[in-house]
Design a protein around this motif. Structure first.
Motif, PDB file in Angstrom:
ATOM      1  N   GLY A   8       0.850  -1.198   0.000  1.00 59.68           N
ATOM      2  CA  GLY A   8       0.000   0.000   0.000  1.00 59.68           C
ATOM      3  C   GLY A   8       0.874   1.231   0.000  1.00 59.68           C
ATOM      4  O   GLY A   8       2.103   1.134  -0.054  1.00 59.68           O
ATOM      5  N   SER A   9       0.209   2.395   0.083  1.00 60.31           N
ATOM      6  CA  SER A   9       1.019   3.613   0.173  1.00 60.31           C
ATOM      7  C   SER A   9       1.178   4.053   1.632  1.00 60.31           C
ATOM      8  O   SER A   9       2.157   4.702   1.978  1.00 60.31           O
ATOM      9  CB  SER A   9       0.435   4.729  -0.704  1.00 60.31           C
ATOM     10  N   PHE A  10       0.208   3.719   2.460  1.00 61.46           N
ATOM     11  CA  PHE A  10       0.318   3.955   3.908  1.00 61.46           C
ATOM     12  C   PHE A  10       0.761   5.391   4.219  1.00 61.46           C
ATOM     13  O   PHE A  10       1.662   5.602   5.028  1.00 61.46           O
ATOM     14  CB  PHE A  10       1.287   2.946   4.560  1.00 61.46           C
ATOM     15  N   GLY A  16      -7.710   1.665   9.767  1.00 57.65           N
ATOM     16  CA  GLY A  16      -8.209   0.682   8.796  1.00 57.65           C
ATOM     17  C   GLY A  16      -7.110  -0.293   8.386  1.00 57.65           C
ATOM     18  O   GLY A  16      -7.322  -1.503   8.328  1.00 57.65           O
ATOM     19  N   HIS A  17      -5.924   0.242   8.094  1.00 53.39           N
ATOM     20  CA  HIS A  17      -4.788  -0.632   7.760  1.00 53.39           C
ATOM     21  C   HIS A  17      -4.473  -1.559   8.939  1.00 53.39           C
ATOM     22  O   HIS A  17      -4.204  -2.746   8.757  1.00 53.39           O
ATOM     23  CB  HIS A  17      -3.527   0.195   7.477  1.00 53.39           C
ATOM     24  N   ILE A  18      -4.481  -0.987  10.143  1.00 50.85           N
ATOM     25  CA  ILE A  18      -4.107  -1.785  11.323  1.00 50.85           C
ATOM     26  C   ILE A  18      -5.096  -2.928  11.536  1.00 50.85           C
ATOM     27  O   ILE A  18      -4.710  -4.047  11.881  1.00 50.85           O
ATOM     28  CB  ILE A  18      -3.970  -0.876  12.562  1.00 50.85           C
ATOM     29  N   ALA A  98     -15.854   0.322  -5.348  1.00 53.78           N
ATOM     30  CA  ALA A  98     -14.761   0.938  -6.118  1.00 53.78           C
ATOM     31  C   ALA A  98     -13.455   0.189  -5.862  1.00 53.78           C
ATOM     32  O   ALA A  98     -12.701  -0.101  -6.797  1.00 53.78           O
ATOM     33  CB  ALA A  98     -14.621   2.411  -5.738  1.00 53.78           C
ATOM     34  N   ASP A  99     -13.190  -0.141  -4.582  1.00 49.32           N
ATOM     35  CA  ASP A  99     -12.004  -0.954  -4.262  1.00 49.32           C
ATOM     36  C   ASP A  99     -12.072  -2.271  -5.021  1.00 49.32           C
ATOM     37  O   ASP A  99     -11.087  -2.717  -5.598  1.00 49.32           O
ATOM     38  CB  ASP A  99     -11.946  -1.297  -2.757  1.00 49.32           C
ATOM     39  N   PHE A 100     -13.251  -2.899  -5.017  1.00 48.38           N
ATOM     40  CA  PHE A 100     -13.418  -4.207  -5.638  1.00 48.38           C
ATOM     41  C   PHE A 100     -13.044  -4.165  -7.121  1.00 48.38           C
ATOM     42  O   PHE A 100     -12.286  -5.005  -7.618  1.00 48.38           O
ATOM     43  CB  PHE A 100     -14.856  -4.710  -5.460  1.00 48.38           C
ATOM     44  N   PRO A 123     -12.450  -8.236   3.911  1.00 46.31           N
ATOM     45  CA  PRO A 123     -13.437  -7.160   3.917  1.00 46.31           C
ATOM     46  C   PRO A 123     -13.154  -6.207   5.077  1.00 46.31           C
ATOM     47  O   PRO A 123     -12.840  -6.647   6.183  1.00 46.31           O
ATOM     48  CB  PRO A 123     -14.769  -7.883   4.123  1.00 46.31           C
ATOM     49  N   ALA A 124     -13.255  -4.912   4.808  1.00 46.47           N
ATOM     50  CA  ALA A 124     -13.025  -3.915   5.858  1.00 46.47           C
ATOM     51  C   ALA A 124     -14.011  -4.132   6.999  1.00 46.47           C
ATOM     52  O   ALA A 124     -15.169  -4.483   6.774  1.00 46.47           O
ATOM     53  CB  ALA A 124     -13.204  -2.520   5.279  1.00 46.47           C
ATOM     54  N   SER A 125     -13.543  -3.922   8.230  1.00 46.96           N
ATOM     55  CA  SER A 125     -14.453  -3.973   9.368  1.00 46.96           C
ATOM     56  C   SER A 125     -15.343  -2.728   9.325  1.00 46.96           C
ATOM     57  O   SER A 125     -14.856  -1.639   9.011  1.00 46.96           O
ATOM     58  CB  SER A 125     -13.670  -3.974  10.676  1.00 46.96           C
ATOM     59  N   VAL A 128     -14.266   0.735  10.759  1.00 49.00           N
ATOM     60  CA  VAL A 128     -13.150   1.517  10.195  1.00 49.00           C
ATOM     61  C   VAL A 128     -13.142   1.502   8.665  1.00 49.00           C
ATOM     62  O   VAL A 128     -12.235   2.064   8.044  1.00 49.00           O
ATOM     63  CB  VAL A 128     -11.788   0.998  10.715  1.00 49.00           C
ATOM     64  N   GLY A 129     -14.158   0.895   8.090  1.00 53.75           N
ATOM     65  CA  GLY A 129     -14.180   0.708   6.637  1.00 53.75           C
ATOM     66  C   GLY A 129     -14.276   2.000   5.841  1.00 53.75           C
ATOM     67  O   GLY A 129     -13.993   2.023   4.650  1.00 53.75           O
ATOM     68  N   PHE A 130     -14.644   3.085   6.500  1.00 54.01           N
ATOM     69  CA  PHE A 130     -14.781   4.361   5.788  1.00 54.01           C
ATOM     70  C   PHE A 130     -13.487   5.174   5.812  1.00 54.01           C
ATOM     71  O   PHE A 130     -13.373   6.214   5.177  1.00 54.01           O
ATOM     72  CB  PHE A 130     -15.915   5.199   6.424  1.00 54.01           C
ATOM     73  N   SER A 133      -6.504   6.894   3.785  1.00 58.52           N
ATOM     74  CA  SER A 133      -5.345   7.781   3.944  1.00 58.52           C
ATOM     75  C   SER A 133      -5.571   9.080   3.178  1.00 58.52           C
ATOM     76  O   SER A 133      -5.172  10.152   3.631  1.00 58.52           O
ATOM     77  CB  SER A 133      -4.083   7.104   3.414  1.00 58.52           C
ATOM     78  N   THR A 134      -6.205   8.972   2.023  1.00 57.31           N
ATOM     79  CA  THR A 134      -6.442  10.162   1.197  1.00 57.31           C
ATOM     80  C   THR A 134      -7.280  11.176   1.967  1.00 57.31           C
ATOM     81  O   THR A 134      -6.954  12.375   2.006  1.00 57.31           O
ATOM     82  CB  THR A 134      -7.175   9.758  -0.104  1.00 57.31           C
ATOM     83  N   LEU A 135      -8.355  10.701   2.607  1.00 59.31           N
ATOM     84  CA  LEU A 135      -9.207  11.629   3.370  1.00 59.31           C
ATOM     85  C   LEU A 135      -8.475  12.163   4.590  1.00 59.31           C
ATOM     86  O   LEU A 135      -8.621  13.340   4.938  1.00 59.31           O
ATOM     87  CB  LEU A 135     -10.526  10.943   3.760  1.00 59.31           C
TER      88      LEU A 135
HETATM   89  P1  ADP Z   1      -5.459   4.163   0.579  1.00 61.43           P
HETATM   90  O1  ADP Z   1      -6.200   3.415  -0.515  1.00 61.43           O
HETATM   91  O2  ADP Z   1      -6.323   4.567   1.738  1.00 61.43           O
HETATM   92  O3  ADP Z   1      -4.526   5.232   0.096  1.00 61.43           O
HETATM   93  P2  ADP Z   1      -3.385   2.205   0.694  1.00 61.43           P
HETATM   94  O4  ADP Z   1      -3.062   2.344  -0.744  1.00 61.43           O
HETATM   95  O5  ADP Z   1      -2.270   2.422   1.637  1.00 61.43           O
HETATM   96  O6  ADP Z   1      -4.527   3.128   1.233  1.00 61.43           O
HETATM   97  O7  ADP Z   1      -4.086   0.820   0.966  1.00 61.43           O
HETATM   98  C1  ADP Z   1      -3.419  -0.391   1.111  1.00 61.43           C
HETATM   99  C2  ADP Z   1      -4.434  -1.495   1.256  1.00 61.43           C
HETATM  100  O8  ADP Z   1      -5.183  -1.294   2.473  1.00 61.43           O
HETATM  101  C3  ADP Z   1      -5.479  -1.588   0.167  1.00 61.43           C
HETATM  102  O9  ADP Z   1      -5.784  -2.948  -0.041  1.00 61.43           O
HETATM  103  C4  ADP Z   1      -6.665  -0.875   0.745  1.00 61.43           C
HETATM  104  O10 ADP Z   1      -7.866  -1.310   0.179  1.00 61.43           O
HETATM  105  C5  ADP Z   1      -6.552  -1.286   2.196  1.00 61.43           C
HETATM  106  N1  ADP Z   1      -7.215  -0.341   3.094  1.00 61.43           N
HETATM  107  C6  ADP Z   1      -6.975   0.970   3.237  1.00 61.43           C
HETATM  108  N2  ADP Z   1      -7.788   1.515   4.160  1.00 61.43           N
HETATM  109  C7  ADP Z   1      -8.574   0.505   4.623  1.00 61.43           C
HETATM  110  C8  ADP Z   1      -9.639   0.418   5.575  1.00 61.43           C
HETATM  111  N3  ADP Z   1     -10.089   1.490   6.228  1.00 61.43           N
HETATM  112  N4  ADP Z   1     -10.219  -0.783   5.798  1.00 61.43           N
HETATM  113  C9  ADP Z   1      -9.778  -1.864   5.103  1.00 61.43           C
HETATM  114  N5  ADP Z   1      -8.794  -1.865   4.178  1.00 61.43           N
HETATM  115  C10 ADP Z   1      -8.204  -0.695   3.940  1.00 61.43           C
END
Ligand code: ADP
Length: 162
Positions: A8-10, A16-18, A98-100, A123-125, A128-130, A133-135
């Motif tokens: 990811g870009s993190f 959400g990532h955690i 959109a992610d899908f 699947p995002a929980s 925290v699914g909303f 990082s961009t927002l």
């Molecule tokens: P973003 O898309 O927010 O810039 P990243 O590119 O760092 O974040 O995302 C890396 C991975 O983590 C991707 O698979 C993305 O879908 C997932 N991810 C990011 N935010 C969340 C979240 N809130 N819940 C679940 N997965 C997430």
């Protein structure tokens, strides 16, 4: 030894990532978190800083779960990173339709380049699914409060930016 790769870009790492990372700990013995170098043109945080924040936050959690953790950055094909670390699993989080769309296309391309590497989607929980990082970056740019969306080490770095 099951090795998983979570790319990811993190910028920055969020709750959400955690959430995805902690759930990945139940699947792999060794997790490689890989920060893509070109994902964001003008990042909020430089790569080294992003890497340090991830290590700070995730290191103790991995140790507690007995999972080996590596945090790296890369600027090559993800499938080549997978080969380098002998990872047979790429882990991605899915938040939305959109992610899908994007993720399934990328997965198909990766699979055609590296058929032995499987991508799995978690699947995002709902709590925290909303979060994205961009927002978070946009809220920071407008001087807003991001406390619920990022871990403490990131909050500290954000306040140092000001
Ligand atoms: P973003 O898309 O927010 O810039 P990243 O590119 O760092 O974040 O995302 C890396 C991975 O983590 C991707 O698979 C993305 O879908 C997932 N991810 C990011 N935010 C969340 C979240 N809130 N819940 C679940 N997965 C997430």
């Amino acid at each position: 030894m099951r090795v998983g790769l979570y790319p990811g870009s993190f910028d920055p790492i969020t709750v959400g990532h955690i959430d995805i990372i902690e759930r990945a700990f139940t699947i792999v013995d060794h997790l490689v978190i890989a920060i893509g170098k070109n994902a964001t043109k003008t990042p909020l945080f430089e790569l080294d800083k992003r890497l340090a924040m991830i290590e700070d936050e995730v290191g103790p959690k991995a140790a507690a779960r007995n999972v080996r953790l590596e945090v790296i950055s890369f600027d090559k094909l993800l499938v080549d990173v997978a080969r380098e670390y002998n990872a047979k699993l790429i882990i991605r989080g899915l938040r939305s339709a959109a992610d899908f769309e994007y993720e399934t296309q990328m997965t198909a391309m990766n699979r055609s380049m590296a058929p032995d590497v499987e991508t799995i989607f978690l699947p995002a929980s709902p709590e925290v699914g909303f979060v994205s990082s961009t927002l978070v970056r946009q809220i920071v740019a407008m001087d807003g409060v991001v406390d619920p969306f990022v871990p403490l080490s990131v909050l500290k770095e954000i306040s140092d930016l000001k």
